[in-house]
Design a protein around this motif. Structure first.
Motif, PDB file in Angstrom:
ATOM      1  N   SER A 224     -16.737   2.943  18.669  1.00  0.00           N
ATOM      2  CA  SER A 224     -16.364   1.516  18.204  1.00  0.00           C
ATOM      3  C   SER A 224     -16.056   1.340  16.957  1.00  0.00           C
TER       4      SER A 224
ATOM      5  N   THR B 160     -12.450  -5.259  17.310  1.00  0.00           N
ATOM      6  CA  THR B 160     -13.114  -4.170  17.434  1.00  0.00           C
ATOM      7  C   THR B 160     -12.284  -3.179  18.540  1.00  0.00           C
TER       8      THR B 160
ATOM      9  N   ASN C  47     -12.996  -0.617  21.170  1.00  0.00           N
ATOM     10  CA  ASN C  47     -14.187   0.377  21.892  1.00  0.00           C
ATOM     11  C   ASN C  47     -13.452   1.128  22.963  1.00  0.00           C
TER      12      ASN C  47
END
Length: 142
Positions: free
Chosen positions: A20, A102, A104
């Protein structure tokens, strides 16, 4: 000092591994990409135009999101020994300049016989899904 790539060997690669990575695209990255690409589309550079089309402001170039995929694959999963073989990305919502996001990624397949790996990824800004897709990489000899 720049970040050093992670070097993973076959014995370390396991399905289900995740990474992440938080990121933010600022105005300087937008300006640099505009100059490099020659893309001066108003949706990316004109706040008033973007708002008149229902957006909160200028939309981050999709290629800058893809650049974060390059970072994830080349630096983290699979890392320094990986060579990209395929990428598929679907853009779901816009990302805006200076918006916290973010990236991921999850390793979904490891093939010893072909020395390839597959991963799926999702990009979020808070709870908002920005983009999702898959990537494939060949692992180079150690």
């Amino acid at each position: 000092m720049s970040e050093q790539p992670r070097v993973l060997v076959w014995s370390e690669l396991k399905e289900g591994m995740t990474v992440s990575l938080p990121f933010r695209i600022g105005q300087s990255e937008m300006d640099t990409f505009r100059k490099l690409s020659g893309d001066s589309s108003r949706i990316h550079i004109d706040a008033e135009f973007a708002r008149s089309r229902g957006f909160s402001g200028p939309v981050v170039y999709g290629a800058l999101t893809v650049a974060r995929l390059s970072h994830l694959v080349g630096m983290h999963l699979p890392g320094d020994l990986g060579l990209a073989t395929s990428w598929r990305i679907d853009f779901n919502k816009p990302l805006y300049i200076d918006e916290e996001a973010t990236f991921n990624g999850e390793l979904t397949h490891v093939s010893q016989s072909t020395h390839t790996v597959s991963l799926k990824f999702r990009v979020y800004a808070g709870e908002k899904l920005i983009a999702s897709g898959t990537a494939g990489s060949k692992l180079l000899d150690e």
